[in-house]
Design a protein around this motif. Structure first.
Motif, short mmCIF file in Angstrom:
data_model
loop_
_atom_site.label_atom_id
_atom_site.label_comp_id
_atom_site.label_asym_id
_atom_site.label_seq_id
_atom_site.Cartn_x
_atom_site.Cartn_y
_atom_site.Cartn_z
N LEU A 267 43.65 1.66 1.59
CA LEU A 267 44.57 2.72 1.98
C LEU A 267 45.16 3.46 1.01
N ARG A 268 44.44 3.64 -0.32
CA ARG A 268 44.95 3.93 -1.48
C ARG A 268 45.55 5.41 -1.31
N GLY A 269 46.81 5.75 -2.01
CA GLY A 269 47.38 6.88 -1.78
C GLY A 269 48.45 6.83 -0.53
N SER A 270 48.49 5.97 0.33
CA SER A 270 49.24 5.92 1.46
C SER A 270 50.56 5.30 1.15
N VAL A 271 51.51 5.70 2.09
CA VAL A 271 52.91 4.94 1.84
C VAL A 271 52.56 3.32 1.66
N VAL B 89 31.14 -1.74 2.63
CA VAL B 89 31.32 -1.13 1.48
C VAL B 89 32.27 -2.03 0.76
N ILE B 90 33.40 -2.25 0.93
CA ILE B 90 34.47 -2.94 0.42
C ILE B 90 34.12 -4.32 0.14
N PHE B 91 34.07 -5.25 1.31
CA PHE B 91 33.90 -6.28 1.14
C PHE B 91 32.50 -6.65 0.47
N ARG B 92 31.30 -6.17 0.61
CA ARG B 92 30.06 -6.73 0.51
C ARG B 92 29.97 -6.16 -1.00
N HIS B 93 30.44 -4.72 -1.29
CA HIS B 93 29.97 -4.42 -2.81
C HIS B 93 31.21 -4.15 -3.74
N ALA B 94 32.17 -3.37 -3.28
CA ALA B 94 33.28 -3.25 -4.17
C ALA B 94 33.91 -4.50 -4.87
N VAL C 288 45.90 -5.94 -10.66
CA VAL C 288 44.62 -5.67 -11.10
C VAL C 288 43.28 -5.35 -10.11
N LEU C 289 43.50 -6.15 -9.21
CA LEU C 289 42.35 -5.97 -8.01
C LEU C 289 42.34 -4.79 -7.53
N ARG C 290 43.59 -4.05 -7.23
CA ARG C 290 43.51 -2.63 -6.49
C ARG C 290 43.12 -1.88 -7.51
N ALA C 291 43.47 -1.90 -8.76
CA ALA C 291 43.02 -1.03 -9.91
C ALA C 291 41.37 -1.09 -10.09
N ASN C 292 40.86 -2.25 -10.10
CA ASN C 292 39.55 -2.60 -10.28
C ASN C 292 38.69 -1.97 -9.01
N LEU C 293 39.39 -2.33 -7.75
CA LEU C 293 38.71 -1.70 -6.41
C LEU C 293 38.58 -0.19 -6.62
N VAL C 294 39.64 0.66 -6.89
CA VAL C 294 39.74 1.84 -6.86
C VAL C 294 38.71 2.62 -7.90
N GLU C 295 38.60 2.07 -8.96
CA GLU C 295 37.70 2.40 -9.81
C GLU C 295 36.21 2.24 -9.37
N ALA C 296 35.85 0.88 -8.87
CA ALA C 296 34.59 0.54 -8.36
C ALA C 296 34.00 1.71 -7.32
N LEU C 297 35.19 1.96 -6.39
CA LEU C 297 34.82 2.75 -5.25
C LEU C 297 34.23 4.08 -5.82
N THR C 298 34.46 4.33 -6.95
CA THR C 298 33.98 5.79 -7.66
C THR C 298 32.57 5.50 -8.05
N GLU C 299 32.25 4.40 -8.09
CA GLU C 299 30.71 4.15 -8.74
C GLU C 299 29.59 4.58 -8.13
N ASP C 300 28.51 4.71 -8.78
CA ASP C 300 27.34 5.31 -8.11
C ASP C 300 26.73 4.28 -6.88
N TYR C 301 26.95 3.06 -7.14
CA TYR C 301 26.19 1.96 -6.11
C TYR C 301 27.09 2.10 -4.82
#
Lengths: 306, 325
Positions: free
Chosen positions: B126-130, B235-240, B208-221
């Protein structure tokens, strides 16, 4: 920005501590006041009251008025005034320790990274060892020894109740946490294209250090500063709570929490208020740290480890 | 090949532990102004008493000899005794305290991992949300609390103020009950300390996990995964999440080692748990040097071992790290 404003308010409040003690609480926060009484809503009220159970005395609780706003501790001292005075020590120790830590870490990191070779391997080795040393145990061990006796190094004598002891100890124990990343940064800077270009142009090493390496390192140190100060603040509180930090009669937020421990179930405000003060300050410092980091380098990923 | 690396790491471990033991020894026996004999004899002891004490505890011998003797008693004959309570053996006391600390840290670790992953994933999804912002603010607050203070507040709530309400009437008095003696009471008496200890780490790990996830979500894979038509959940659970957990694994190893090694001292003191941290605390109160030496060495062993395990795991997980050192 809000974080910065909060910090300014906290610092200003702590600086105003003597004024508060003189004009508002009107009592000496460092002298016990076991027989005193104040007038509340026209009635005289003892500061130390007989407890409901009939045994011993309980200090006055929060009056939410000018005098004894947050109540008294077991010495009958005004807790609100003590928190302001204690905040001075807490902030001073955290800031002083941060300064020592960043200076030492910057120096070690630059010397190790820039000289390379033998010097580097020795320094890196020492950092590795300190890194593996449990930080709390190191700080606690050093404090326990120095607080009990003070330090005599040749002509220099530091008293056991000097604030310099916690400042130095907290400053030193976290050096490896900053020095290791700085060393890494200097190593990669020394191999970077613009430094290579400078070397090829025949620029003296001292000038490269001054003009190319140092500005980059200082940026990193500035980013570290608020985060380290937050960490130091918590460490100081922990040491003082274990009574091996700030020594009585001086106060810090940690020692006031310790004072409040015995009164926890009867007068919880004594322990809760300084904890909230620590939390507010540390949250503000951490947010400031985030802001500074984003301002200097949006992609930087620096994490201060516990 | 992997065997050689292991052997080298083991040698390094021994070297680091040796250095730490020397450092601790120097702090307590050779700091200017620190005189262990004066401490044992008490304040205002006569010079004759001091000399006798010095001789009785072997403190009149040269420092390296003293160090050697202490290490021999600690590791080889394992009969090191307390300076303060003569005759009390150090090693059995430490071994008796270990299960308490392990119980505390294990339970807290379970709680902090579950909550940190839940909060981190929710915030990243829910990044960016309240919700994201308030979760991250709470996490920051958790990181910023002095843990001993939080422990006191928890005691105040569960032991006194709200103890007689339905919510907390089940909380037993402060202290520890061995698992083998009464599993239910063991659990009940540890729930509050577990939660208190976990709060800081929930804050730290979820951020830390949120920061990593947000960064991972911009990756090519991730784009590939999305292009394949996978749901956001997959996408979130299996890959990021998988990639992001690598950092957490190494953090966890180090933090767990540090806590088991004595980092939980403050919680143990506040919640009256007789673990290794409590032992260290008591030894520091009366400067019982053999005890301090033993508990610090015990802690160092745990931390150095955790460091080594994490490094080795890294070699196994991430092939890129193999040539790095």
């Amino acid at each position: 920005m809000l974080a910065f404003a909060i910090l300014i308010v906290i610092i200003a409040a702590c600086l105003a501590a003597p004024w508060y003690a003189q004009n508002i609480s009107q009592s000496d926060p460092f002298a016990s006041n076991l027989d005193g009484s104040i007038t509340l809503a026209g009635q005289p009220v003892d500061i130390m009251q007989s407890a409901d159970t009939g045994f011993g005395v309980t200090p006055i609780g929060p009056t939410w008025t000018q005098k004894y706003f947050l109540g008294a501790d077991d010495q009958g001292r005004d807790v609100a005034a003590r928190i302001l005075f204690g905040g001075r020590n807490s902030l001073l120790i955290a800031a002083g320790a941060t300064l020592i830590c960043l200076t030492l870490a910057g120096l070690i990191g630059i010397v190790a990274g820039f000289s390379g070779g033998f010097v580097d391997s020795i320094l890196a080795r020492i950092l590795d060892i300190l890194w593996a040393f449990p930080v709390y145990l190191l700080a606690i061990s050093l404090s326990a020894v120095l607080i009990s006796r003070g330090l005599k190094l040749g002509p220099v004598t530091i008293d056991s109740d000097s604030l310099l002891i916690p400042i130095a100890i907290i400053g030193i124990v976290y050096v490896p946490y900053v020095a290791r990343p700085i060393r890494g940064q200097v190593l990669s800077l020394a191999r970077s294209d613009f430094v290579l270009a400078a070397v090829c142009l025949g620029v003296p090493r001292a000038r490269i250090l001054w003009k190319d390496i140092l500005p980059n390192v200082i940026t990193t140190l500035i980013v570290f500063a608020p985060l380290m100060m937050a960490l130091n603040m918590l460490t100081e509180a922990a040491l003082s709570f274990l009574s091996i930090g700030v020594q009585p009669p001086a106060a810090s937020w940690g020692t006031i929490i310790l004072d409040g421990e015995g009164l926890l179930y009867t007068r919880p405000a004594v322990a809760i208020a300084p904890g909230l003060a620590i939390m507010l300050t540390v949250v503000a410092l951490n947010f400031l740290g985030d802001g500074v980091r984003e301002a200097f380098d949006p992609r930087a990923k620096i994490r201060v480890q516990k | 090949m992997i065997f050689l690396v292991l052997l080298r790491r083991l040698a390094e471990m021994v070297f680091v532990l040796f250095s730490i033991s020397v450092l601790v020894f120097l702090i307590f026996f050779a700091t200017p102004g620190a005189d262990p004999a004066a401490r044992i004899a008490g304040r205002g002891a006569s010079p004759a008493t001091l000399a006798a004490v010095r001789h009785a505890f072997g403190l009149d011998q040269p420092l390296p000899v003293q160090y050697g003797l202490m290490m021999k008693h600690l590791f080889i004959t394992q009969d090191l005794t307390s300076f303060v309570n003569p005759g009390q053996l150090v090693i059995p006391a430490v071994l008796q305290a270990v299960p308490v600390t392990l119980s505390l840290v294990f339970g807290a670790a379970v709680i902090w991992l579950i909550f940190a992953v839940a909060i981190g994933v929710t915030a990243a999804a829910l990044r960016g949300s309240v919700i994201d912002r308030s979760l991250m603010f709470l996490a920051m607050a958790g990181v910023s609390m002095p843990v001993f203070w939080l422990g006191e507040v928890a005691n105040l709530i569960t032991q006194a103020r709200f103890h007689n309400t339905v919510l907390f009437s089940w909380v037993p008095a402060l202290g520890y009950v061995p698992l083998t003696q009464n599993p239910l009471l063991w659990f009940k008496s540890l729930v509050i300390p577990w939660t208190v200890l976990a709060v800081t780490y929930i804050g730290l790990y979820s951020r830390v996990l949120r920061a990593n996830l947000v960064e991972a979500l911009t990756e090519d894979y991730i784009r590939t995964a999305r292009a394949k038509g996978l749901s956001e959940r997959q996408v979130i659970f299996r890959h990021a999440l998988r990639m992001s957990l690598i950092t957490l694994v190494s953090m966890f190893g180090l933090d767990f080692g540090a806590l088991v090694g004595g980092g939980a001292l403050l919680i143990e003191v506040v919640c009256a748990l007789p673990g290794v941290g409590m032992l260290t605390y008591q030894a520091l109160q009366n400067l019982d040097l053999p005890f301090i030496m033993a508990t610090v060495m015990y802690g160092a062993i745990f931390i150095v071992a955790a460091n080594t395990v994490v490094d080795m795991l890294y070699l196994l997980i991430d092939p890129r790290a193999r040539g790095a050192r």
